[in-house]
Design a protein around this motif. Sequence first.
Motif, short mmCIF file in Angstrom:
data_model
loop_
_atom_site.label_atom_id
_atom_site.label_comp_id
_atom_site.label_asym_id
_atom_site.label_seq_id
_atom_site.Cartn_x
_atom_site.Cartn_y
_atom_site.Cartn_z
N GLN B 348 19.17 -24.01 27.99
CA GLN B 348 19.27 -22.80 27.16
C GLN B 348 18.62 -23.02 25.79
OE1 GLN B 348 20.19 -19.81 27.90
NE2 GLN B 348 21.42 -19.96 29.76
N LEU B 349 18.91 -24.16 25.16
CA LEU B 349 18.41 -24.39 23.80
C LEU B 349 16.90 -24.63 23.78
CD1 LEU B 349 21.38 -26.58 22.52
CD2 LEU B 349 20.80 -24.27 21.76
N ARG B 350 16.35 -25.10 24.90
CA ARG B 350 14.90 -25.29 24.99
C ARG B 350 14.20 -24.00 25.44
NH1 ARG B 350 12.57 -30.33 25.49
NH2 ARG B 350 11.51 -30.01 27.49
N GLY B 351 15.01 -22.98 25.76
CA GLY B 351 14.43 -21.71 26.20
C GLY B 351 13.85 -21.79 27.59
N GLU B 352 14.47 -22.64 28.44
CA GLU B 352 13.94 -22.86 29.78
C GLU B 352 14.92 -22.46 30.88
OE1 GLU B 352 13.03 -27.03 29.51
OE2 GLU B 352 11.16 -26.67 28.42
N ALA B 353 15.80 -21.49 30.57
CA ALA B 353 16.86 -21.16 31.52
C ALA B 353 16.50 -19.99 32.44
CB ALA B 353 18.17 -20.87 30.77
N GLY B 354 15.25 -19.62 32.47
CA GLY B 354 14.78 -18.62 33.45
C GLY B 354 15.49 -17.29 33.29
N ASN B 355 15.91 -16.71 34.42
CA ASN B 355 16.54 -15.38 34.42
C ASN B 355 17.84 -15.33 33.64
OD1 ASN B 355 14.55 -14.33 36.01
ND2 ASN B 355 15.68 -14.66 37.94
N TYR B 368 35.93 -33.03 30.23
CA TYR B 368 37.36 -33.30 30.46
C TYR B 368 37.46 -34.11 31.74
CZ TYR B 368 42.35 -32.14 31.22
OH TYR B 368 43.71 -32.19 31.39
N GLY B 369 38.27 -35.13 31.74
CA GLY B 369 38.34 -35.90 32.97
C GLY B 369 39.43 -36.94 33.05
N MET B 370 39.35 -37.73 34.10
CA MET B 370 40.27 -38.80 34.45
C MET B 370 41.70 -38.30 34.58
SD MET B 370 41.03 -41.63 35.57
CE MET B 370 39.33 -42.03 35.97
N VAL B 371 41.92 -37.50 35.64
CA VAL B 371 43.28 -37.01 35.84
C VAL B 371 44.18 -38.19 36.19
CG1 VAL B 371 42.70 -34.64 36.43
CG2 VAL B 371 42.90 -36.33 38.25
N ALA B 372 45.30 -38.24 35.51
CA ALA B 372 46.25 -39.31 35.70
C ALA B 372 47.63 -38.68 35.91
CB ALA B 372 46.21 -40.25 34.51
N TYR B 373 48.63 -39.19 35.22
CA TYR B 373 50.00 -38.72 35.46
C TYR B 373 50.18 -37.31 34.86
CZ TYR B 373 55.02 -39.31 36.21
OH TYR B 373 56.32 -39.18 36.63
N GLY B 374 49.75 -36.31 35.62
CA GLY B 374 50.02 -34.93 35.26
C GLY B 374 48.94 -34.20 34.50
N ARG B 375 47.90 -34.89 34.05
CA ARG B 375 46.87 -34.22 33.25
C ARG B 375 45.64 -35.10 33.19
NH1 ARG B 375 48.05 -35.90 27.09
NH2 ARG B 375 48.68 -38.02 27.56
N GLY B 376 44.55 -34.53 32.68
CA GLY B 376 43.36 -35.32 32.41
C GLY B 376 43.51 -36.04 31.08
N LEU B 377 43.06 -37.29 31.03
CA LEU B 377 43.29 -38.09 29.83
C LEU B 377 42.14 -38.05 28.84
CD1 LEU B 377 44.93 -41.30 31.33
CD2 LEU B 377 46.03 -39.39 30.14
N CYS B 378 40.96 -37.63 29.28
CA CYS B 378 39.76 -37.79 28.46
C CYS B 378 39.18 -36.44 28.08
CB CYS B 378 38.72 -38.62 29.21
SG CYS B 378 39.40 -40.16 29.87
N SER B 379 39.00 -36.23 26.79
CA SER B 379 38.40 -34.99 26.28
C SER B 379 37.20 -35.36 25.43
CB SER B 379 39.40 -34.21 25.41
OG SER B 379 40.59 -33.97 26.11
N SER B 380 36.12 -34.60 25.58
CA SER B 380 34.93 -34.87 24.78
C SER B 380 34.27 -33.54 24.43
CB SER B 380 33.95 -35.76 25.55
OG SER B 380 33.57 -35.16 26.78
N ALA B 381 33.44 -33.55 23.41
CA ALA B 381 32.66 -32.35 23.07
C ALA B 381 31.50 -32.74 22.19
CB ALA B 381 33.53 -31.31 22.37
N THR B 382 30.43 -31.97 22.27
CA THR B 382 29.28 -32.18 21.40
C THR B 382 28.73 -30.83 20.97
OG1 THR B 382 27.12 -33.26 21.19
CG2 THR B 382 27.64 -32.35 23.34
N ILE B 383 28.19 -30.80 19.77
CA ILE B 383 27.53 -29.58 19.27
C ILE B 383 26.03 -29.86 19.22
CG2 ILE B 383 27.30 -27.96 17.35
CD1 ILE B 383 30.26 -28.51 16.74
N LEU B 384 25.29 -29.03 19.92
CA LEU B 384 23.85 -29.21 20.06
C LEU B 384 23.12 -28.04 19.39
CD1 LEU B 384 23.70 -30.21 23.85
CD2 LEU B 384 23.96 -31.73 21.87
N GLN B 385 21.93 -28.35 18.90
CA GLN B 385 21.13 -27.30 18.23
C GLN B 385 19.66 -27.49 18.55
OE1 GLN B 385 20.93 -27.08 13.72
NE2 GLN B 385 22.13 -25.25 14.18
N ARG B 386 18.97 -26.37 18.75
CA ARG B 386 17.53 -26.46 18.97
C ARG B 386 16.89 -27.08 17.72
NH1 ARG B 386 16.35 -21.31 20.35
NH2 ARG B 386 15.72 -20.76 18.25
N GLY B 387 16.04 -28.09 17.92
CA GLY B 387 15.51 -28.88 16.80
C GLY B 387 14.41 -28.15 16.03
#
Lengths: 139, 387
Positions: B348-355, B368-387
């Motif tokens: 999307q940010l490179r403008g190459e997402a077609g239709n 989000y991942g690594m489901v263990a005792y009742g929930r996923g243990l790992c959360s991540s996020a990144t903010i990206l911007q067209r350069g």
Amino acid sequence: MTKILQKPQPRVNSLTEPFWEAINREGKLLIQKCQEGVCGKYIFYPRVCCPFCQSSKLQWVPAKGTGVILSNTTIHRPHHEGFIAECPYAFAAVELTEGPCIYTTLLGAPLDVSLVGRRVTMKPEQHGSNQKIPIFTLV
Amino acid sequence: MSRKLKMDEALIVGAGQARYSKVADRTIPQLLYEAGNAALENAGLEWGLVDGLALTSFLLPPDNGATISEQFGLETRFLFQGLYGGASGVIGLNHAARAIADGACDVVLVIAADAFDVASHNNTLDHFNGSVRDFMSPQGFGGANGMFALHTRLYMERYGAKVEDFGLFCMSLRANASLNPNALLRQEMTLDDYLHAKKIADPLRLYDCVMPCIGADAVVLVSQRVAKQTRGAPVRILAAQEIHNAHKNDIYSNPGGWDMFRDSLYGRAEVKPENLDFAQVYDDYPVMAFHQLEGLGISDVGKTADFIKNKGITTRGEFPVNTGGGQLSAGQPGASGGMIGLFEAVCQLRGEAGNRQIECKTGVVAGYGMVAYGRGLCSSATILQRG
């Protein structure tokens, strides 16, 4: 002859052995309790140290075997073939009276409705030929 | 601020996917190669320049980053192997960016691949970790479906959300998938289809649950020096964060940890949630997408259903979410489910997402991942911007 499908079995190890011994031999539900005076928290599932204060001074103590449903579901598609014959069945997260969360099939519970907040009590159930597990029912 | 400047040393210059499939027709190394090759072609770079790999795949062992380096004939100076399920793609990107900023390497392929069907997915999950194996699986937890049915029920109880609210989320993603040639589920879904699908784990029905599949996703991350030789718009990593075992000793207040790093993530990126043009969130189940949008401060806690209704989250909506259809409609290739959002954001940010191209400059990707005792243990996020 119908193939008898085995349910998934817990693996017993040096840490969890007291828990499984107690349920198998005496039908008792053991949980851990931190022996650090300021902490004193109850713990389940079994840990090598207290997840609240990291103390290694943990002791196995009998739980009351009572609790309240935190959330519940009805399993229509099981994760393991050993549960196919029982589907659909109720499954719940239970907050033990002592505090920790334990997961259980709910025997005889109504299906496809919320049971959040309902009280439950534990009884040991046979789970394969040489194994019992703690199972909860609605009070 | 020095950390932010260092993140600027690395740029994302390409993205690629392997063909998604319902049948296990390729091995993990084949899938890794196919996606990596597509990302390098997209960037206009040669395999010979690759000196770092960040790989995530449940099914890769007994192979690993070093043996894949050998198989592909690469001399690698940086290896990362993601063990954090669907959080690993963003985490691998984060670690690779730091390695490039430190001068350890110049060209890192971040790739995830897996080859699952429902049975093999359940089998893997059954033995995912000790607590699941011994204290959830014998009790009949129903796999990830059962685990997230419990979170879905609680969300409904707490905030008055209805199954129709999750239905609208799934229908919106399906509309997005209809524009994505690599999505496996592209036919229109009505609310009736959603509500009358078979029950899986009440209150979850079939279309609330991701379909395990075969596939791979990749992005290529390079130093400023190498970026000059690439084609297309580069994408900057404004900030990236991870947290594991967030809200420790509390399974049900909040099953993710995005709220715990949100302020520092936006602070380092120097953007606010209202500056974002889209979100690509980890949609293994609708309720987790709701928690991510709320944890990242995009929608108010408990109000995501209203946000979706009022704004619209399709590619034509005011705030597009999971513009390629997400895992719920594209399919979940195991741990590569955590890379779908990264692939989609870069396209999307490179403008190459077609239709399905939207107008955008800045977006957020969550894992989000690594489901263990009742929930996923790992959360991540990144903010990206067209350069």
